[in-house]
Design a protein around this motif. Structure first.
Motif, PDB file in Angstrom:
ATOM      1  N   UNK A  98     -57.482  -9.853  -2.765  1.00  0.00           N
ATOM      2  CA  UNK A  98     -58.568 -10.271  -3.655  1.00  0.00           C
ATOM      3  C   UNK A  98     -58.984  -9.204  -4.659  1.00  0.00           C
ATOM      4  N   UNK A  99     -58.605  -7.950  -4.402  1.00  0.00           N
ATOM      5  CA  UNK A  99     -59.029  -6.858  -5.275  1.00  0.00           C
ATOM      6  C   UNK A  99     -58.640  -7.130  -6.725  1.00  0.00           C
ATOM      7  N   UNK A 100     -59.553  -6.846  -7.618  1.00  0.00           N
ATOM      8  CA  UNK A 100     -59.253  -6.995  -9.042  1.00  0.00           C
ATOM      9  C   UNK A 100     -58.757  -8.412  -9.367  1.00  0.00           C
ATOM     10  N   UNK A 101     -59.510  -9.385  -8.936  1.00  0.00           N
ATOM     11  CA  UNK A 101     -59.175 -10.797  -9.187  1.00  0.00           C
ATOM     12  C   UNK A 101     -57.803 -11.216  -8.652  1.00  0.00           C
ATOM     13  N   UNK A 102     -57.413 -10.612  -7.559  1.00  0.00           N
ATOM     14  CA  UNK A 102     -56.160 -11.047  -6.939  1.00  0.00           C
ATOM     15  C   UNK A 102     -54.926 -10.641  -7.710  1.00  0.00           C
ATOM     16  N   UNK A 103     -54.951  -9.466  -8.340  1.00  0.00           N
ATOM     17  CA  UNK A 103     -53.799  -9.018  -9.109  1.00  0.00           C
ATOM     18  C   UNK A 103     -52.566  -8.819  -8.216  1.00  0.00           C
ATOM     19  N   UNK A 104     -52.812  -8.487  -6.939  1.00  0.00           N
ATOM     20  CA  UNK A 104     -51.701  -8.280  -6.002  1.00  0.00           C
ATOM     21  C   UNK A 104     -50.873  -9.556  -5.851  1.00  0.00           C
ATOM     22  N   UNK A 105     -51.578 -10.696  -5.811  1.00  0.00           N
ATOM     23  CA  UNK A 105     -50.879 -11.986  -5.698  1.00  0.00           C
ATOM     24  C   UNK A 105     -50.013 -12.210  -6.931  1.00  0.00           C
ATOM     25  N   UNK A 106     -50.577 -11.871  -8.056  1.00  0.00           N
ATOM     26  CA  UNK A 106     -49.833 -11.996  -9.298  1.00  0.00           C
ATOM     27  C   UNK A 106     -48.562 -11.130  -9.260  1.00  0.00           C
ATOM     28  N   UNK A 107     -48.724  -9.866  -8.766  1.00  0.00           N
ATOM     29  CA  UNK A 107     -47.561  -8.972  -8.654  1.00  0.00           C
ATOM     30  C   UNK A 107     -46.530  -9.538  -7.697  1.00  0.00           C
ATOM     31  N   UNK A 108     -47.019 -10.126  -6.613  1.00  0.00           N
ATOM     32  CA  UNK A 108     -46.106 -10.722  -5.637  1.00  0.00           C
ATOM     33  C   UNK A 108     -45.315 -11.862  -6.280  1.00  0.00           C
ATOM     34  N   UNK A 109     -46.024 -12.712  -7.025  1.00  0.00           N
ATOM     35  CA  UNK A 109     -45.340 -13.829  -7.691  1.00  0.00           C
ATOM     36  C   UNK A 109     -44.343 -13.315  -8.731  1.00  0.00           C
ATOM     37  N   UNK A 110     -44.744 -12.269  -9.470  1.00  0.00           N
ATOM     38  CA  UNK A 110     -43.810 -11.660 -10.424  1.00  0.00           C
ATOM     39  C   UNK A 110     -42.550 -11.192  -9.722  1.00  0.00           C
ATOM     40  N   UNK A 111     -42.759 -10.475  -8.601  1.00  0.00           N
ATOM     41  CA  UNK A 111     -41.618  -9.954  -7.856  1.00  0.00           C
ATOM     42  C   UNK A 111     -40.713 -11.100  -7.422  1.00  0.00           C
ATOM     43  N   UNK A 112     -41.322 -12.173  -6.934  1.00  0.00           N
ATOM     44  CA  UNK A 112     -40.524 -13.325  -6.511  1.00  0.00           C
ATOM     45  C   UNK A 112     -39.751 -13.910  -7.692  1.00  0.00           C
ATOM     46  N   UNK A 113     -40.401 -13.943  -8.834  1.00  0.00           N
ATOM     47  CA  UNK A 113     -39.731 -14.452 -10.041  1.00  0.00           C
ATOM     48  C   UNK A 113     -38.529 -13.570 -10.400  1.00  0.00           C
ATOM     49  N   UNK A 114     -38.760 -12.243 -10.407  1.00  0.00           N
ATOM     50  CA  UNK A 114     -37.678 -11.319 -10.764  1.00  0.00           C
ATOM     51  C   UNK A 114     -36.550 -11.400  -9.749  1.00  0.00           C
ATOM     52  N   UNK A 115     -36.906 -11.527  -8.479  1.00  0.00           N
ATOM     53  CA  UNK A 115     -35.885 -11.599  -7.440  1.00  0.00           C
ATOM     54  C   UNK A 115     -35.140 -12.929  -7.547  1.00  0.00           C
ATOM     55  N   UNK A 116     -35.904 -14.010  -7.724  1.00  0.00           N
ATOM     56  CA  UNK A 116     -35.275 -15.332  -7.792  1.00  0.00           C
ATOM     57  C   UNK A 116     -34.278 -15.421  -8.926  1.00  0.00           C
ATOM     58  N   UNK A 117     -34.708 -15.063 -10.122  1.00  0.00           N
ATOM     59  CA  UNK A 117     -33.826 -15.177 -11.278  1.00  0.00           C
ATOM     60  C   UNK A 117     -32.839 -14.008 -11.349  1.00  0.00           C
ATOM     61  N   UNK A 118     -33.333 -12.797 -11.117  1.00  0.00           N
ATOM     62  CA  UNK A 118     -32.488 -11.606 -11.246  1.00  0.00           C
ATOM     63  C   UNK A 118     -31.451 -11.522 -10.143  1.00  0.00           C
ATOM     64  N   UNK A 119     -31.933 -11.462  -8.896  1.00  0.00           N
ATOM     65  CA  UNK A 119     -31.003 -11.312  -7.773  1.00  0.00           C
ATOM     66  C   UNK A 119     -30.183 -12.584  -7.595  1.00  0.00           C
ATOM     67  N   UNK A 120     -30.828 -13.737  -7.761  1.00  0.00           N
ATOM     68  CA  UNK A 120     -30.098 -14.999  -7.640  1.00  0.00           C
ATOM     69  C   UNK A 120     -29.003 -15.083  -8.693  1.00  0.00           C
ATOM     70  N   UNK A 121     -29.361 -14.773  -9.923  1.00  0.00           N
ATOM     71  CA  UNK A 121     -28.377 -14.802 -11.011  1.00  0.00           C
ATOM     72  C   UNK A 121     -27.288 -13.775 -10.805  1.00  0.00           C
ATOM     73  N   UNK A 122     -27.670 -12.587 -10.386  1.00  0.00           N
ATOM     74  CA  UNK A 122     -26.678 -11.525 -10.163  1.00  0.00           C
ATOM     75  C   UNK A 122     -25.692 -11.948  -9.090  1.00  0.00           C
ATOM     76  N   UNK A 123     -26.204 -12.576  -8.043  1.00  0.00           N
ATOM     77  CA  UNK A 123     -25.324 -13.026  -6.968  1.00  0.00           C
ATOM     78  C   UNK A 123     -24.361 -14.091  -7.475  1.00  0.00           C
ATOM     79  N   UNK A 124     -24.904 -15.030  -8.250  1.00  0.00           N
ATOM     80  CA  UNK A 124     -24.057 -16.100  -8.775  1.00  0.00           C
ATOM     81  C   UNK A 124     -22.942 -15.539  -9.668  1.00  0.00           C
ATOM     82  N   UNK A 125     -23.301 -14.635 -10.558  1.00  0.00           N
ATOM     83  CA  UNK A 125     -22.297 -14.033 -11.448  1.00  0.00           C
ATOM     84  C   UNK A 125     -21.272 -13.235 -10.646  1.00  0.00           C
TER      85      UNK A 125
END
Lengths: 318, 308
Positions: A98-125
């Motif tokens: 909850x700190x700072x309006x839940x910025x940690x959750x936002x970072x977590x979602x960002x990380x998931x986005x980067x992992x999903x597209x980045x790592x997923x794409x890297x694996x596919x390629x």
């Protein structure tokens, strides 16, 4: 995996022991066992010595778990390897989210986005490329291989600055694409996939599919892909770790904290204490760190059967 | 860089069935094309751009000018660069052998089958690999604390004064400890996977010949995993020369000990992002890349030549 193989090999000596059976045979057997590769004698001394390394490995993780249960005051007052009087794990987790309006959750979602597209794409390629290197002969194959392997030796950090300048000219910096696009290439993943595909896909099967009239794409998806599953899990896990743990790339590409991944966010929280008048939130840094590593450790533990067999197949057989 | 092949590289080519040999067509490009395209964008283009940048210089008067190899000349005479290179070389010479040796010992111990709880050891010792460098460094940074950290705990518990791990004398060793902690398990796993595929018949033969444990290790196991040893060494060399994350994250705690030119990468980063000297920074980065490649290449060549 190792468990099954070692018990399989140990089956024969113990079977012969059962056959010879009697007490008279025991001393002779023991003597043989000492040297036997299949069924060595367990050693307390060796276990203890390896245990020392285990302690070295585990103590910092224990420290992290224990520290995550402490308040800011508890951290300062108590010993690092034992609990403080105040058990604040739940409130720490709550505050982290909850700190700072839940910025940690936002970072977590960002990380998931980067992992999903980045790592997923890297694996596919890597799957596509590894399959091509293993099962096709094409013009420029040697060249591709040489360049990719050569590029592995180029320090990623040396590439980062020119990549940043290039991306900033293209207007990509400070957007998720600046983190995702460079994550799409994993030379190590390509290498692993290549070695794995060589071992795992019998050429006869591909030939059979082609004779049956399956196109290349269909052959790949229907025949090859299922056979590659353990290799895919392995590559996916390693590209996930690489993306999840990435620090340098987002550090130079992103200014806006709203796009930070967890790693950068934690670093920012930690640095906050150094700035004058900054809110000191070491308890949240520590709890956030714990929350950051839990998903990866869980993934490694849950999938260990798959990635270890994938890695064993990909390991250097000479 | 054709020669910088991983040891298994020759294998797939050799084991390719003859039927594939004459099927030389462009079909493979349909599969490897996407990888190559992105690779060109994020690897080759930046390298080319970097080389281009390194030939120019931003002048206060006259704007950006072509200066040829001036930046390189400047870098080769730059003490800050050489100091940082010396620092990572020292790091490489001390930390990498320790890390690889311990990783190898554990892999051999696991592979010997003489441990109680082999699987537990293997997976637990590997776990730090899943910990981001940021988290690992934050953790160790806290623990290094002489006031509230574990070092402080030990000091007050035993009434001693341990040297400060974050002092300028010790900070490089402290970083080495973090890196060792992060990668022992990873290297162990590489060695262990390689040991696993050694055919059992070799051990049986050795047993018949009356070879002891030690002889089996030196005569069979180590030669068999030479490829993995070389790969791990090369990765470690590249890693050491690229050292950035740990010192960067630790810096707020040890601002005097970790300078902005602590490692070559740190230096190029500072030049570029704090100093706006993109051109000079590119030259330093390229020199560093070349040094890394040459050393990786030499290790590769030497490692593969012994027998194999």
């Amino acid at each position: 995996m190792s468990g099954t193989s070692s018990s399989a090999t140990s089956a024969s000596p113990s079977a012969s022991a059962a056959a010879t059976g009697t007490t008279r045979a025991v001393p002779r057997l023991r003597k043989r066992r000492e040297h036997s590769a299949g069924r060595p004698r367990r050693s307390v001394l060796l276990t203890v010595l390896t245990g020392l390394i285990l302690v070295y490995t585990v103590v910092p993780l224990l420290w992290l778990v224990i520290s995550a249960t402490k308040t800011q005051e508890g951290l300062a007052d108590s010993s690092g390897l034992w609990f403080a009087d105040d058990f604040a794990l739940w409130s720490n987790i709550h505050d982290t989210f909850t700190y700072h309006d839940g910025i940690f959750v936002r970072w977590l979602l960002n990380t998931l986005l980067y992992v999903g597209l980045g790592a997923g794409g890297a694996t596919f390629l890597a799957i596509l490329g590894g399959y091509a290197l293993a099962k096709f002969d094409f013009p420029g194959k040697r060249g591709v291989f040489a360049v990719v392997i050569g590029a592995v030796a180029v320090p990623g950090t040396a590439l980062a600055v020119p990549t940043f300048l290039m991306f900033s000219k293209m207007g990509l910096t400070d957007t998720p694409w600046a983190v995702i696009i460079p994550s799409l290439v994993s030379p190590f993943g390509l290498y692993l996939m290549w070695v794995f595909a060589t071992e795992a896909i019998p050429v006869e099967l591909l030939e059979a599919a082609r004779i049956d009239g399956a196109g290349e794409a269909r052959t790949f998806f229907k025949v090859a892909l299922p056979l590659l599953a353990p290799g895919i899990v392995t590559v996916l896990l390693f590209t996930t770790v690489a993306t999840w743990n990435n620090y340098f790339l987002p550090l130079i590409m992103l200014k806006d904290p709203d796009w930070y991944p967890l790693t950068l966010g934690l670093d920012a929280w930690n640095n906050q204490a150094q700035t004058i008048g900054g809110d000191v939130i070491f308890n949240l840094v520590i709890t956030g760190s714990l929350l950051t590593i839990v998903p990866l450790i869980a993934a490694f533990l849950l999938l260990q059967k798959y990635w270890q067999s994938g890695l064993a197949a990909g390991s250097v057989k000479e | 860089m054709t020669t910088l092949q991983p040891p298994a590289a020759a294998k797939p080519r050799k084991s390719r069935p003859p039927a594939q040999g004459d099927r030389r067509s462009w079909t493979g490009w349909g599969f490897i094309g996407p990888f190559v395209a992105v690779f060109a964008l994020v690897f080759l283009a930046p390298i080319a751009y970097s080389i281009y940048l390194s030939l120019f210089r931003d002048q206060l008067i006259g704007g950006t000018q072509f200066v040829g190899f001036d930046n390189y000349q400047q870098a080769l005479q730059d003490e800050r660069f050489w100091d940082s290179l010396g620092r990572v070389s020292l790091f490489l010479a001390v930390q990498v052998p320790i890390m690889l040796f311990i990783g190898l010992l554990i892999a051999l111990a696991l592979d010997s089958g003489r441990l109680y709880g082999t699987d537990f050891f293997r997976i637990t010792i590997f776990l730090p690999y899943a910990v981001p460098a940021v988290v690992a460094t934050l953790m160790w940074g806290f623990m290094y604390g002489t006031k509230y950290g574990l070092v402080g705990d030990i000091n007050s518990a035993f009434g001693v004064t341990l040297p400060d791990p974050l002092s300028s004398d010790l900070v490089l060793a402290s970083i080495g400890n973090i890196v060792t902690w992060e990668f022992i398990g990873y290297n162990m796993l590489i060695f262990y996977s390689a040991l696993k595929v050694i055919p059992n018949s070799l051990y049986e033969a050795a047993e018949i010949d009356g070879a002891g444990q030690f002889r089996v290790i030196t005569a069979i196991k180590l030669p068999a995993i030479r490829g993995a040893l070389v790969i791990a060494t090369i990765f470690s060399i590249i890693g050491s020369f690229q050292l950035f994350n740990e010192p960067s994250i630790l810096r707020p705690l040890a601002r005097n000990a970790i300078t902005t030119d602590f490692t070559p990468n740190f230096y190029t980063y500072s030049l570029s992002f704090n100093g706006q000297q993109h051109n000079y920074s590119a030259a330093v980065a390229i020199i560093m890349g070349l040094i890394t490649m040459v050393i990786a290449y030499v290790v590769q060549l030497r490692g593969m030549r012994k027998g194999a």
